[in-house]
Motif scaffolding. Structure first.
Motif, PDB file in Angstrom:
ATOM      1  N   ASP A 280      29.629 -26.189  78.655  1.00  0.00           N
ATOM      2  CA  ASP A 280      31.013 -25.914  79.009  1.00  0.00           C
ATOM      3  C   ASP A 280      31.125 -24.503  79.582  1.00  0.00           C
ATOM      4  O   ASP A 280      30.358 -23.605  79.208  1.00  0.00           O
ATOM      5  CB  ASP A 280      31.896 -26.056  77.770  1.00  0.00           C
ATOM      6  CG  ASP A 280      33.371 -26.035  78.123  1.00  0.00           C
ATOM      7  OD1 ASP A 280      33.897 -27.101  78.480  1.00  0.00           O
ATOM      8  OD2 ASP A 280      33.984 -24.949  78.054  1.00  0.00           O
ATOM      9  N   GLU A 281      32.075 -24.299  80.478  1.00  0.00           N
ATOM     10  CA  GLU A 281      32.244 -22.974  81.081  1.00  0.00           C
ATOM     11  C   GLU A 281      32.526 -21.904  80.026  1.00  0.00           C
ATOM     12  O   GLU A 281      32.107 -20.749  80.172  1.00  0.00           O
ATOM     13  CB  GLU A 281      33.380 -23.011  82.103  1.00  0.00           C
ATOM     14  CG  GLU A 281      33.565 -21.689  82.835  1.00  0.00           C
ATOM     15  CD  GLU A 281      34.609 -21.744  83.929  1.00  0.00           C
ATOM     16  OE1 GLU A 281      35.008 -20.662  84.423  1.00  0.00           O
ATOM     17  OE2 GLU A 281      35.046 -22.869  84.304  1.00  0.00           O
ATOM     18  N   SER A 282      33.188 -22.288  78.941  1.00  0.00           N
ATOM     19  CA  SER A 282      33.477 -21.320  77.885  1.00  0.00           C
ATOM     20  C   SER A 282      32.203 -20.765  77.269  1.00  0.00           C
ATOM     21  O   SER A 282      32.197 -19.628  76.766  1.00  0.00           O
ATOM     22  CB  SER A 282      34.335 -21.969  76.797  1.00  0.00           C
ATOM     23  OG  SER A 282      33.643 -23.037  76.178  1.00  0.00           O
TER      24      SER A 282
ATOM     25  N   PHE B 298      36.278 -25.370  83.643  1.00  0.00           N
ATOM     26  CA  PHE B 298      37.572 -25.585  82.997  1.00  0.00           C
ATOM     27  C   PHE B 298      38.413 -26.590  83.776  1.00  0.00           C
ATOM     28  O   PHE B 298      39.184 -27.363  83.198  1.00  0.00           O
ATOM     29  CB  PHE B 298      38.335 -24.265  82.889  1.00  0.00           C
ATOM     30  CG  PHE B 298      37.706 -23.276  81.948  1.00  0.00           C
ATOM     31  CD1 PHE B 298      37.197 -23.675  80.721  1.00  0.00           C
ATOM     32  CD2 PHE B 298      37.633 -21.921  82.273  1.00  0.00           C
ATOM     33  CE1 PHE B 298      36.630 -22.760  79.841  1.00  0.00           C
ATOM     34  CE2 PHE B 298      37.065 -21.006  81.405  1.00  0.00           C
ATOM     35  CZ  PHE B 298      36.567 -21.429  80.187  1.00  0.00           C
TER      36      PHE B 298
END
Length: 298
Positions: free
Chosen positions: A186-188, A223
């Motif tokens: 995930d980008e996070s 996201f």
């Protein structure tokens, strides 16, 4: 140069993938269950004839416990298995009782040791990471920050042991026949300041280097992808070189681990992963985003 290395455990260089006793135990358990069913015997009937509890046999057939060659011989005699087939299964039973290097860390968690045994023998792995990078891709500083945060009751010594074994596991990516790894993060994950700016910057730079290896594919799920098929959490799909060893999905939470082995359930995770990598940025776009994110921590 990618900074991956063979595992050094207590002064010994460890060649991984020499064969995992964990995988052999799973294979033996599967064979014993299949032979019992072919003999048309229930767990209770076998237990009654051998003076065992049905629970003991169930734990053997699900590979939750090991089994001695002597007990395997008793089961094979009951199931009418002899000759070369019996000899090969007895050899498998003896090999399954050998210890892998990771057994030295079984005090940390028997489930963790079992997972490392599967990872050591896997031919490929598909991994979805929504919170932190997979252990096979972590730098030492990043891993230390993750372990400290995740094991809040662990002593400093236990933290260092967990970091040590996590670094040792990475040998599967640098050996002559390496693990094929495809991971969607995930980008996070690449934006979370785990361990501070310096640690993240070094981690992202290594991520770019490792991602350039021909057997490693890294994609970032942006996201903007919105809701996706991985909203239930992280998972890993392990595939083994021998067809006798079925694929397995590994799930982990704060206090427990779960292995999903049902063919139908494993297929559902494969479909979920296919959707994730279809929604993620392609490897080149992902590399660009990781590179740009690393500059933000300068």
């Amino acid at each position: 140069m990618v900074r991956l290395r063979l595992a050094s455990i207590k002064g010994r260089w460890v060649m991984r993938r020499a064969g995992s006793p964990t995988v052999r135990r799973r294979r033996l358990a599967s064979e014993l269950r299949r032979l019992r069913e072919r003999a048309q015997l229930t767990l209770e009937e076998v237990g009654e004839r051998l003076g065992w509890s049905a629970t003991k046999l169930s734990r053997i057939e699900t590979s939750r416990v090991g089994v001695t060659p002597k007990d395997v011989g008793l089961l094979l005699d009951l199931y009418g298995v002899g000759g070369s087939r019996k000899d090969s299964l007895l050899k498998l039973a003896r090999d399954a009782r050998k210890k892998g290097w990771w057994q030295a860390y079984s005090d940390l968690s028997s489930e963790y040791a079992a997972y490392i045994g599967l990872e050591a023998e896997a031919a490929s792995m598909c991994s979805f990471a929504p919170l932190v990078l997979p252990g096979l891709l972590q730098t030492e500083d990043y891993a230390r920050a993750v372990v400290r945060a995740g094991f809040v009751l662990a002593s400093p010594g236990e933290v260092e042991r967990r970091v040590e074994v996590r670094m040792a596991r990475q040998a599967v990516l640098s050996q002559p026949t390496p693990l094929s790894l495809w991971t969607v993060v995930d980008e996070s994950v690449i934006r979370r300041p785990v361990g501070g700016p310096e640690a993240v910057r070094a981690q992202l730079k290594q991520l770019i280097e490792v991602g350039s290896l021909p057997h490693v594919t890294i994609q970032v799920l942006p996201f903007t992808a919105g809701a996706h098929s991985g909203t239930s959490g992280a998972f890993e799909i392990l595939e083994f070189p021998d067809r006798a060893d079925p694929d397995v999905v590994f799930l982990e939470n704060l206090t427990d681990s779960l292995y999903v082995e049902s063919e139908t359930d494993v297929y559902r995770y494969r479909v979920a992963f296919d959707h994730l990598r279809a929604r993620a940025l392609d490897p080149d776009q992902s590399r660009y985003l990781i590179t740009q994110t690393a500059t933000e921590f300068d």
